[in-house]
Design an enzyme around this catalytic site. Structure first.
Site, PDB file in Angstrom:
ATOM      1  N   MET A  30       0.902  -1.270  -0.017  1.00 53.31           N
ATOM      2  CA  MET A  30      -0.312  -0.098   0.131  1.00 53.31           C
ATOM      3  C   MET A  30       0.909   1.410   0.073  1.00 53.31           C
ATOM      4  O   MET A  30       0.408   2.275   0.277  1.00 53.31           O
ATOM      5  CB  MET A  30      -1.016   0.131   1.295  1.00 53.31           C
ATOM      6  N   HIS A  37       8.974  -3.502   3.450  1.00 49.43           N
ATOM      7  CA  HIS A  37       8.749  -3.916   2.039  1.00 49.43           C
ATOM      8  C   HIS A  37       9.965  -4.045   1.072  1.00 49.43           C
ATOM      9  O   HIS A  37       9.942  -4.933   0.344  1.00 49.43           O
ATOM     10  CB  HIS A  37       7.959  -2.592   1.448  1.00 49.43           C
ATOM     11  N   GLN A  61     -10.673  -2.761   1.946  1.00 50.37           N
ATOM     12  CA  GLN A  61     -10.389  -3.448   2.907  1.00 50.37           C
ATOM     13  C   GLN A  61     -10.237  -2.651   4.232  1.00 50.37           C
ATOM     14  O   GLN A  61      -9.635  -2.788   5.215  1.00 50.37           O
ATOM     15  CB  GLN A  61      -8.646  -4.184   2.929  1.00 50.37           C
ATOM     16  N   ASP A 150       1.927  -9.315   8.958  1.00 53.82           N
ATOM     17  CA  ASP A 150       0.427  -9.594   8.637  1.00 53.82           C
ATOM     18  C   ASP A 150       0.269 -11.105   8.625  1.00 53.82           C
ATOM     19  O   ASP A 150      -0.058 -11.766   7.586  1.00 53.82           O
ATOM     20  CB  ASP A 150       0.166  -8.880   7.562  1.00 53.82           C
ATOM     21  N   SER A 185       6.515  -0.114  10.114  1.00 54.04           N
ATOM     22  CA  SER A 185       5.003  -0.050   9.409  1.00 54.04           C
ATOM     23  C   SER A 185       4.912   1.326   8.854  1.00 54.04           C
ATOM     24  O   SER A 185       5.403   2.464   9.543  1.00 54.04           O
ATOM     25  CB  SER A 185       4.079  -0.270  10.822  1.00 54.04           C
ATOM     26  N   SER A 186       4.266   1.547   7.838  1.00 55.88           N
ATOM     27  CA  SER A 186       3.938   2.727   7.284  1.00 55.88           C
ATOM     28  C   SER A 186       2.993   3.401   8.380  1.00 55.88           C
ATOM     29  O   SER A 186       3.188   4.754   8.417  1.00 55.88           O
ATOM     30  CB  SER A 186       3.139   2.370   6.011  1.00 55.88           C
ATOM     31  N   ARG A 187       2.257   2.808   9.089  1.00 54.24           N
ATOM     32  CA  ARG A 187       1.616   3.600  10.176  1.00 54.24           C
ATOM     33  C   ARG A 187       2.039   4.173  11.270  1.00 54.24           C
ATOM     34  O   ARG A 187       1.687   4.934  11.943  1.00 54.24           O
ATOM     35  CB  ARG A 187       0.468   2.760  10.654  1.00 54.24           C
TER      36      ARG A 187
HETATM   37  P1  AMP Z   1       1.599  -2.886   3.561  1.00 50.32           P
HETATM   38  O1  AMP Z   1       1.922  -1.898   2.472  1.00 50.32           O
HETATM   39  O2  AMP Z   1       1.303  -2.464   5.070  1.00 50.32           O
HETATM   40  O3  AMP Z   1       0.116  -3.562   2.898  1.00 50.32           O
HETATM   41  O4  AMP Z   1       2.318  -4.006   3.477  1.00 50.32           O
HETATM   42  C1  AMP Z   1       2.917  -4.650   2.078  1.00 50.32           C
HETATM   43  C2  AMP Z   1       3.531  -6.208   2.638  1.00 50.32           C
HETATM   44  O5  AMP Z   1       4.778  -5.590   3.386  1.00 50.32           O
HETATM   45  C3  AMP Z   1       2.849  -6.865   3.160  1.00 50.32           C
HETATM   46  O6  AMP Z   1       3.048  -8.166   2.746  1.00 50.32           O
HETATM   47  C4  AMP Z   1       3.271  -6.707   4.713  1.00 50.32           C
HETATM   48  O7  AMP Z   1       3.180  -8.001   5.483  1.00 50.32           O
HETATM   49  C5  AMP Z   1       4.757  -6.607   4.517  1.00 50.32           C
HETATM   50  N1  AMP Z   1       5.306  -5.849   5.573  1.00 50.32           N
HETATM   51  C6  AMP Z   1       5.004  -4.674   6.161  1.00 50.32           C
HETATM   52  N2  AMP Z   1       5.573  -4.463   7.297  1.00 50.32           N
HETATM   53  C7  AMP Z   1       6.619  -5.128   7.305  1.00 50.32           C
HETATM   54  C8  AMP Z   1       7.808  -5.523   7.999  1.00 50.32           C
HETATM   55  N3  AMP Z   1       7.975  -4.771   8.973  1.00 50.32           N
HETATM   56  N4  AMP Z   1       8.644  -6.431   7.722  1.00 50.32           N
HETATM   57  C9  AMP Z   1       8.412  -7.294   6.557  1.00 50.32           C
HETATM   58  N5  AMP Z   1       7.441  -7.213   6.004  1.00 50.32           N
HETATM   59  C10 AMP Z   1       6.282  -6.230   6.110  1.00 50.32           C
END
Ligand code: AMP
Length: 281
Positions: A30, A37, A61, A150, A185-187
């Site tokens: 996202m 990522h 979602q 996740d 985390s992006s958040r």
């Molecule tokens: P998102 O952009 O949050 O939907 O994450 C995209 C992908 O990156 C998903 O498969 C997440 O599980 C993975 N992801 C997010 N944060 C992490 C992290 N800290 N370490 C490894 N993978 C991550």
């Protein structure tokens, strides 16, 4: 790196790439990229000839009171990070490109969503499974890379692939963390400075659970109680859930045994954070 905003152009490039029998790796995201990522991209680059990353904040979602509108964005920065990481194709569709018509159908996830984020975010995994199925059909990857941060999402995608006979290998990748243990985390940018300090207690409480288990404590309720006390003492975030379940089935266990997940979700003022560890007992 090629940046593509339409499904048509994406599919033209994929078709050409497949003519060379290239192995296609896919990293759906996202955006607002961080090292978590990029670690998925790194793994994909090791295994595949051509790496596609998507950046799409999927409205399907997000619940009505969730953070769709304030989900962080910075495409210029993402573009540079993806390029430097060696992504071959960045797919960056807008909502109309992904959903040109009001959808007539969606994927409904029946199993493994009565716990964890499935319980507190009703419909969330229907939205995830629907967009991932669409993205898989668009990209037709050989391998797809998802983060174990996740973990419930990984379990859902595993079943999506199984139930719809999708020809893609799912690769679950380890969680990347900040120095104090907070999962990247992006958040995290939506935490106040004080909350950011406190948020490391999420990982610390997971480590506390691990220590208890290694010392022979297998009663789920007791471990959960210790984690709750620790989190309440060390952070202002409200505990959404602390759960100890079998993994990947996600069943309750009074006495922990086999492969288990210990997972937490905590709501801070403007960010809901999740984290987990998976252990073999
Ligand atoms: P998102 O952009 O949050 O939907 O994450 C995209 C992908 O990156 C998903 O498969 C997440 O599980 C993975 N992801 C997010 N944060 C992490 C992290 N800290 N370490 C490894 N993978 C991550």
């Amino acid at each position: 790196m090629k940046i593509v905003e339409t499904v048509e152009e994406l599919q033209t490039i994929i078709k050409k790439t497949k003519k060379n029998e290239s192995v296609i790796g896919f990293v759906p995201t996202m955006g607002f990229l961080h090292e978590g990522h990029l670690s998925l991209v790194e793994q994909a680059k090791k295994d595949c000839d051509f790496v596609v990353m998507s950046i799409f904040v999927n409205p399907l979602q997000f619940g009505p009171n969730e953070d769709f509108d304030r989900y962080p964005k910075n495409f210029e920065r993402d573009r540079q990070l993806a390029n430097n990481a060696g992504v071959d194709l960045l797919f960056y569709p807008n909502v109309t490109e992904m959903y040109p018509t009001e959808p007539a159908m969606k994927v409904i996830v029946h199993e493994g969503v009565d716990v964890l984020c499935g319980k507190s975010r009703p419909g969330h995994f229907d939205g995830v499974a629907t967009v991932v199925l669409k993205l898989f059909n668009m990209v037709t990857p050989d391998r797809a890379y998802f983060g174990m941060k996740d973990a419930q999402q990984v379990a859902v995608i595993e079943k999506l692939i199984r139930d719809f006979n999708l020809q893609v290998v799912l690769v679950g990748c380890p969680t990347l963390r900040e120095e104090d243990g907070l999962a990247k985390s992006s958040r995290n940018v939506n935490l106040t400075a004080e909350e950011r300090q406190e948020a490391s207690s999420i990982y610390k409480s997971l480590q506390l659970a691990k220590k208890l288990i290694l010392n022979g404590e297998h009663k789920a309720a007791l471990i959960k109680a210790e984690m709750t006390t620790f989190l309440q003492k060390n952070s202002s975030g409200a505990i959404d859930y602390i759960e100890l379940l079998s993994y990947p089935d996600l069943h309750q266990q009074e006495q922990l045994e086999g492969k288990v997940i210990i997972a937490i979700a905590q709501q801070y003022s403007k960010a809901r954070l999740i984290d987990n560890i998976v252990l073999e007992i």
